[in-house]
Motif scaffolding. Structure first.
Motif, PDB file in Angstrom:
ATOM      1  N   ARG A  92     -22.303  -2.700  -3.476  1.00  0.00           N
ATOM      2  CA  ARG A  92     -21.270  -2.115  -2.612  1.00  0.00           C
ATOM      3  C   ARG A  92     -20.267  -3.168  -2.191  1.00  0.00           C
ATOM      4  NH1 ARG A  92     -25.239   1.114   1.278  1.00  0.00           N
ATOM      5  NH2 ARG A  92     -25.738   2.846  -0.072  1.00  0.00           N
ATOM      6  N   GLU A  93     -20.764  -4.356  -1.806  1.00  0.00           N
ATOM      7  CA  GLU A  93     -19.855  -5.425  -1.370  1.00  0.00           C
ATOM      8  C   GLU A  93     -18.974  -5.887  -2.519  1.00  0.00           C
ATOM      9  OE1 GLU A  93     -22.229  -8.495   0.359  1.00  0.00           O
ATOM     10  OE2 GLU A  93     -22.705  -7.301   2.128  1.00  0.00           O
ATOM     11  N   ALA A 106     -17.982  -4.136  -5.100  1.00  0.00           N
ATOM     12  CA  ALA A 106     -16.979  -3.102  -5.383  1.00  0.00           C
ATOM     13  C   ALA A 106     -15.845  -3.166  -4.364  1.00  0.00           C
ATOM     14  CB  ALA A 106     -17.626  -1.726  -5.366  1.00  0.00           C
ATOM     15  N   ALA A 107     -16.188  -3.358  -3.090  1.00  0.00           N
ATOM     16  CA  ALA A 107     -15.162  -3.450  -2.041  1.00  0.00           C
ATOM     17  C   ALA A 107     -14.304  -4.703  -2.248  1.00  0.00           C
ATOM     18  CB  ALA A 107     -15.820  -3.488  -0.669  1.00  0.00           C
ATOM     19  N   GLU A 108     -14.946  -5.805  -2.621  1.00  0.00           N
ATOM     20  CA  GLU A 108     -14.227  -7.059  -2.876  1.00  0.00           C
ATOM     21  C   GLU A 108     -13.275  -6.908  -4.058  1.00  0.00           C
ATOM     22  OE1 GLU A 108     -13.192 -10.948  -2.104  1.00  0.00           O
ATOM     23  OE2 GLU A 108     -14.653  -9.798  -0.961  1.00  0.00           O
ATOM     24  N   LYS A 109     -13.721  -6.225  -5.104  1.00  0.00           N
ATOM     25  CA  LYS A 109     -12.904  -6.006  -6.296  1.00  0.00           C
ATOM     26  C   LYS A 109     -11.664  -5.188  -5.955  1.00  0.00           C
ATOM     27  CE  LYS A 109     -14.753  -5.471 -10.835  1.00  0.00           C
ATOM     28  NZ  LYS A 109     -15.589  -4.696 -11.739  1.00  0.00           N
ATOM     29  N   LYS A 110     -11.858  -4.143  -5.165  1.00  0.00           N
ATOM     30  CA  LYS A 110     -10.754  -3.267  -4.764  1.00  0.00           C
ATOM     31  C   LYS A 110      -9.725  -4.045  -3.941  1.00  0.00           C
ATOM     32  CE  LYS A 110     -10.086   1.217  -2.550  1.00  0.00           C
ATOM     33  NZ  LYS A 110     -10.739   2.302  -1.809  1.00  0.00           N
ATOM     34  N   PHE A 111     -10.206  -4.853  -2.995  1.00  0.00           N
ATOM     35  CA  PHE A 111      -9.327  -5.660  -2.156  1.00  0.00           C
ATOM     36  C   PHE A 111      -8.540  -6.647  -3.004  1.00  0.00           C
ATOM     37  CE2 PHE A 111      -8.720  -9.590   0.300  1.00  0.00           C
ATOM     38  CZ  PHE A 111      -7.910  -9.111   1.305  1.00  0.00           C
ATOM     39  N   GLU A 112      -9.214  -7.284  -3.960  1.00  0.00           N
ATOM     40  CA  GLU A 112      -8.579  -8.283  -4.826  1.00  0.00           C
ATOM     41  C   GLU A 112      -7.492  -7.639  -5.689  1.00  0.00           C
ATOM     42  OE1 GLU A 112      -7.816 -12.029  -5.993  1.00  0.00           O
ATOM     43  OE2 GLU A 112      -9.302 -11.454  -4.494  1.00  0.00           O
ATOM     44  N   LYS A 113      -7.736  -6.432  -6.176  1.00  0.00           N
ATOM     45  CA  LYS A 113      -6.753  -5.729  -6.999  1.00  0.00           C
ATOM     46  C   LYS A 113      -5.490  -5.439  -6.191  1.00  0.00           C
ATOM     47  CE  LYS A 113      -6.078  -1.644  -9.824  1.00  0.00           C
ATOM     48  NZ  LYS A 113      -6.609  -0.355 -10.257  1.00  0.00           N
TER      49      LYS A 113
END
Length: 136
Positions: A90-91, A93-100
């Motif tokens: 979960r973390e 996925a959230a980190e990936k979304k923020f980075e994008k």
């Protein structure tokens, strides 16, 4: 808890459980008769361990060893690993979304901007060559 493993392994497991917020009270434990190899010992004793983590609903069944105590340790270790992968997934996925989003919003470098403008210019020149002479 008192597993028959080295104390440093037991302490590492307990520390990991504490760091992930897994309480012993949240774990439902049940002992089942094992199946498969092991002969009379396995058939007479309930060495297989079933664990369920109530908050997440993750279930684990372990009958790796003939000893119930060792299976309790291994089952907890497997359960902790599954919960950790769930949390980290979960973390991540959230980190990936923020980075994008961060990449989309940042300014282009001068070099990237020049390259983009050169490509646009080349494309417009190609399109101009395609036009018929009567359109001019």
């Amino acid at each position: 808890m008192g597993f028959s493993v080295r104390t440093n392994k037991e302490e590492a497991l307990i520390a990991k459980m504490i760091s992930l917020g897994i309480r012993e009270a949240d774990i439902y434990e049940q002992f089942i008769r094992s199946s498969g190899k092991g002969g009379q010992k396995v058939n007479k004793t309930s060495a297989c361990v079933y664990l369920k983590h109530r908050p997440t609903g993750i279930e684990v069944k372990c009958q790796r060893e003939r000893s119930q105590v060792l299976n309790r340790f291994f089952a907890r270790r497997i359960l902790v690993d599954k919960i950790e992968s769930l949390i980290m997934g979960r973390e991540a996925a959230a980190e990936k979304k923020f980075e994008k989003i961060r990449r989309q919003k940042r300014k282009r470098s001068r070099r990237a901007k020049d390259k983009m403008l050169r490509n646009k210019k080349m494309h417009s020149e190609k399109k101009a060559l395609r036009r018929s002479p009567s359109a001019e």
